[in-house]
Design a protein around this motif. Structure first.
Motif, short mmCIF file in Angstrom:
data_model
loop_
_atom_site.label_atom_id
_atom_site.label_comp_id
_atom_site.label_asym_id
_atom_site.label_seq_id
_atom_site.Cartn_x
_atom_site.Cartn_y
_atom_site.Cartn_z
N ASN A 4 0.85 -1.19 0.00
CA ASN A 4 0.00 0.00 0.00
C ASN A 4 0.88 1.23 0.00
O ASN A 4 2.09 1.15 0.05
N SER A 5 0.23 2.39 -0.07
CA SER A 5 0.99 3.63 -0.09
C SER A 5 1.63 3.89 1.26
O SER A 5 1.17 3.44 2.30
N GLY A 6 2.70 4.68 1.21
CA GLY A 6 3.36 5.05 2.45
C GLY A 6 2.58 6.09 3.24
O GLY A 6 2.93 6.37 4.38
N GLN A 7 1.55 6.66 2.65
CA GLN A 7 0.78 7.69 3.34
C GLN A 7 -0.15 7.06 4.37
O GLN A 7 -0.82 6.07 4.09
N PRO A 8 -0.21 7.64 5.56
CA PRO A 8 -1.15 7.13 6.57
C PRO A 8 -2.58 7.21 6.06
O PRO A 8 -2.98 8.19 5.43
N GLY A 9 -3.36 6.18 6.32
CA GLY A 9 -4.76 6.18 5.93
C GLY A 9 -4.98 6.06 4.44
O GLY A 9 -6.05 6.43 3.94
N ALA A 10 -4.00 5.57 3.71
CA ALA A 10 -4.15 5.41 2.26
C ALA A 10 -5.30 4.45 1.96
O ALA A 10 -5.48 3.45 2.65
N PRO A 11 -6.09 4.74 0.93
CA PRO A 11 -7.28 3.92 0.66
C PRO A 11 -6.94 2.55 0.10
O PRO A 11 -5.88 2.32 -0.49
N ASN A 12 -7.87 1.62 0.29
CA ASN A 12 -7.78 0.28 -0.28
C ASN A 12 -8.34 0.32 -1.71
O ASN A 12 -9.47 0.77 -1.92
N VAL A 13 -7.53 -0.10 -2.67
CA VAL A 13 -7.93 -0.08 -4.08
C VAL A 13 -8.05 -1.51 -4.58
O VAL A 13 -7.12 -2.31 -4.43
N VAL A 14 -9.18 -1.84 -5.19
CA VAL A 14 -9.40 -3.16 -5.76
C VAL A 14 -9.45 -3.04 -7.28
O VAL A 14 -10.20 -2.23 -7.82
N VAL A 15 -8.62 -3.82 -7.95
CA VAL A 15 -8.62 -3.88 -9.41
C VAL A 15 -9.51 -5.03 -9.87
O VAL A 15 -9.41 -6.15 -9.35
N VAL A 16 -10.39 -4.74 -10.82
CA VAL A 16 -11.25 -5.76 -11.42
C VAL A 16 -10.85 -5.91 -12.88
O VAL A 16 -10.68 -4.91 -13.60
N SER A 17 -10.68 -7.15 -13.32
CA SER A 17 -10.26 -7.38 -14.70
C SER A 17 -10.88 -8.66 -15.22
O SER A 17 -11.34 -9.51 -14.45
N THR A 18 -10.89 -8.79 -16.54
CA THR A 18 -11.31 -10.03 -17.18
C THR A 18 -10.28 -10.41 -18.23
O THR A 18 -9.71 -9.55 -18.90
N MET A 19 -9.99 -11.71 -18.33
CA MET A 19 -8.91 -12.18 -19.20
C MET A 19 -9.34 -13.42 -19.97
O MET A 19 -10.15 -14.22 -19.51
N LYS A 20 -8.72 -13.56 -21.15
CA LYS A 20 -8.83 -14.79 -21.92
C LYS A 20 -7.52 -14.96 -22.69
O LYS A 20 -7.12 -14.07 -23.45
N ASP A 21 -6.85 -16.07 -22.48
CA ASP A 21 -5.60 -16.38 -23.18
C ASP A 21 -4.58 -15.26 -23.05
O ASP A 21 -4.03 -14.77 -24.05
N GLU A 22 -4.29 -14.88 -21.82
CA GLU A 22 -3.32 -13.82 -21.55
C GLU A 22 -2.16 -14.32 -20.69
O GLU A 22 -1.46 -13.55 -20.06
N GLY A 23 -1.94 -15.65 -20.69
CA GLY A 23 -1.00 -16.24 -19.76
C GLY A 23 0.42 -15.69 -19.83
O GLY A 23 1.12 -15.63 -18.81
N ALA A 24 0.85 -15.28 -21.02
CA ALA A 24 2.22 -14.79 -21.16
C ALA A 24 2.44 -13.44 -20.49
O ALA A 24 3.59 -13.04 -20.26
N TYR A 25 1.36 -12.74 -20.17
CA TYR A 25 1.47 -11.35 -19.71
C TYR A 25 1.01 -11.12 -18.27
O TYR A 25 1.18 -10.04 -17.73
N ILE A 26 0.45 -12.15 -17.64
CA ILE A 26 -0.23 -11.94 -16.36
C ILE A 26 0.72 -11.51 -15.25
O ILE A 26 0.45 -10.54 -14.52
N LEU A 27 1.83 -12.21 -15.07
CA LEU A 27 2.67 -11.95 -13.89
C LEU A 27 3.31 -10.57 -13.93
O LEU A 27 3.43 -9.91 -12.88
#
Length: 330
Positions: A4-27
Motif C-alpha cells: 500500500n501507499s506510504g501515506q497514513p490512511g491510504a485507501p484500499n484499491v481493488v482492481v477488477v479485470s477479465t482475461m482470456k488467453d493472456e498467460g504470457a502477460y499476467i505476472l
C-alpha cells in the motif's frame, strides 16, 4: 513487496479485470499493480485455451488475487464479468474500484508513485479518470520480448491535437454515488447527488458532461499519471489476439484498421520501462512457487508456438499482407 501507499490512511484499491488467453502477460501485469500499491484483484476468465486459468488459480491459492470463472451472457465477456463482480466481497468492501485490462499499465508520474497515494491526494474526488496514452508495436515481431512496458517504449505524442480526444479508465469511490461499474467508467446512481469527477492531476470534469463521458480533450492529466495502453504488443501477439477475439464483442473482429489505430510510435517514453525494477522483484518473488513458475513457462511456450502458427497460416499471411498494403494507402 509494496502492499500500500506510504501515506497514513491510504485507501484500499481493488482492481477488477477479465482475461482470456493472456498467460504470457499476467505476472508482469499483476506485479506492476502490486508495486504501485494495489492491494486486491478480482479477475474473471472464460473459455481459456492457454494456461491463463492455471496461473490465476495458483495466484488465488497464494492469496494474491481472487479468481472467478465467468458465466458469459448476451452482453459479452467483459460486461458479464463486471456484472458478476458487483457481488464480490472484495469489491463490496473496497474504498476504490478500478476496472483495468491486462494490456493497460498505470504509470504514476507524481507523489509517492503509488495509486493509493495519488487517490489520497484527490481527497475530494468521487472518481478519478486516467487517460490512455497509446503505445505502438515498435517493430517487435515475436512474443520473445522483455516485459511489455520495457519492450514497447514508442507512443503517441503526449500533447494531442486541438481536436483530438483520448479515452480513459476510471477509479471510483464506493460512496453510493455510482450504481455499478463499467468498462471505462462507473454509471451514476440516480440518487448519488453531485459528483466530483477529476483527472489524475485534479482537473475537474464538467458536471453537465458526466452522464456519458468516455474521453477528454486538451488536458489529459499526464503530469500526475497516464494509462499506458499496449493494445498491439508484438506482431505475433497481435495475431494471437485476433484469433482470440475481442473482449467486449461477440461478433466484432480485429482488422487492419485496428492495428493502424493503435500502432503509435511517434515519441519515446521510457519512464515506466526504466522504473520497472520493483515489479520485477515482485514477479521473481511470486515465481518462487514452483507450480506457478511451471505454468508461467508453459504460457510463454504456448504463446510463442501459437504466434508462429498464426503467422504462417493463410489467414495470418493475408492479414500481414493487408497491414503493409493499407499502410501504403494511408
Amino acid at each position: 513487496m509494496t502492499q500500500n501507499s506510504g501515506q497514513p490512511g491510504a485507501p484500499n484499491v481493488v482492481v477488477v479485470s477479465t482475461m482470456k488467453d493472456e498467460g504470457a502477460y499476467i505476472l508482469d501485469w499483476i506485479s506492476h499493480y502490486k508495486s504501485i500499491g494495489v492491494s486486491d484483484f478480482v479477475i474473471f476468465t472464460n473459455e481459456c485455451s492457454d494456461p491463463t486459468d492455471h496461473i490465476l488459480r495458483c495466484l488465488h491459492r497464494m492469496g494474491v488475487i481472487e479468481h472467478r470463472f465467468s458465466r458469459v451472457v448476451r452482453r459479452g465477456p467483459h460486461k458479464s464479468a463486471l456484472m458478476w463482480a458487483e457481488y464480490e466481497p472484495k469489491v463490496i468492501n473496497a474504498d476504490w474500484v478500478l476496472v483495468i485490462d491486462v494490456d493497460e499499465y498505470l504509470q504514476i508520474n507524481s507523489g509517492d508513485g503509488t495509486l493509493p497515494g495519488l487517490l489520497a491526494e484527490r481527497a475530494d474526488a468521487d472518481a478519478v479518470s486516467f487517460v490512455w496514452r497509446i503505445f505502438g508495436n515498435s517493430g517487435v515481431t515475436t512474443v520473445d520480448h522483455p516485459p511489455v512496458p520495457q519492450a514497447f517504449v514508442q507512443a503517441e505524442p503526449a500533447v494531442g491535437r486541438p481536436d483530438e480526444h483520448r479515452f480513459f479508465k476510471t477509479a471510483f469511490r464506493k460512496n453510493g454515488k455510482f450504481a455499478r461499474m463499467g468498462v471505462h467508467r462507473p454509471y451514476l446512481a440516480e440518487t448519488g447527488g453531485g459528483v466530483n469527477w477529476q483527472l489524475a492531476d485534479g482537473t475537474r470534469l464538467p458536471e453537465d458532461e458526466l452522464e456519458g463521458a468516455l474521453y477528454v480533450r486538451g488536458n489529459y492529466g499526464y503530469s500526475a499519471a497516464q494509462l499506458n495502453h499496449y493494445a498491439l504488443r508484438s506482431r505475433d501477439g497481435f495475431l494471437n489476439k485476433k484469433a482470440r477475439g475481442r473482449a467486449n464483442h461477440f461478433t466484432s473482429s480485429i482488422e487492419p484498421s485496428y492495428w493502424h489505430k493503435f500502432d503509435r510510435n511517434e515519441e519515446e517514453d521510457r519512464r515506466l520501462a526504466d522504473n520497472f525494477s520493483a515489479a520485477l522483484q515482485i514477479k521473481e518473488d511470486l515465481l518462487q512457487d514452483a507450480t506457478l513458475r511451471e505454468y508461467h513457462e508453459m504460457a510463454q511456450v504456448w504463446h510463442r508456438r501459437r504466434g508462429r502458427k498464426a503467422r504462417i497460416s493463410k489467414d495470418g499471411q493475408e492479414l500481414l499482407k493487408s497491414l503493409v498494403e493499407t499502410r501504403k494507402m494511408a
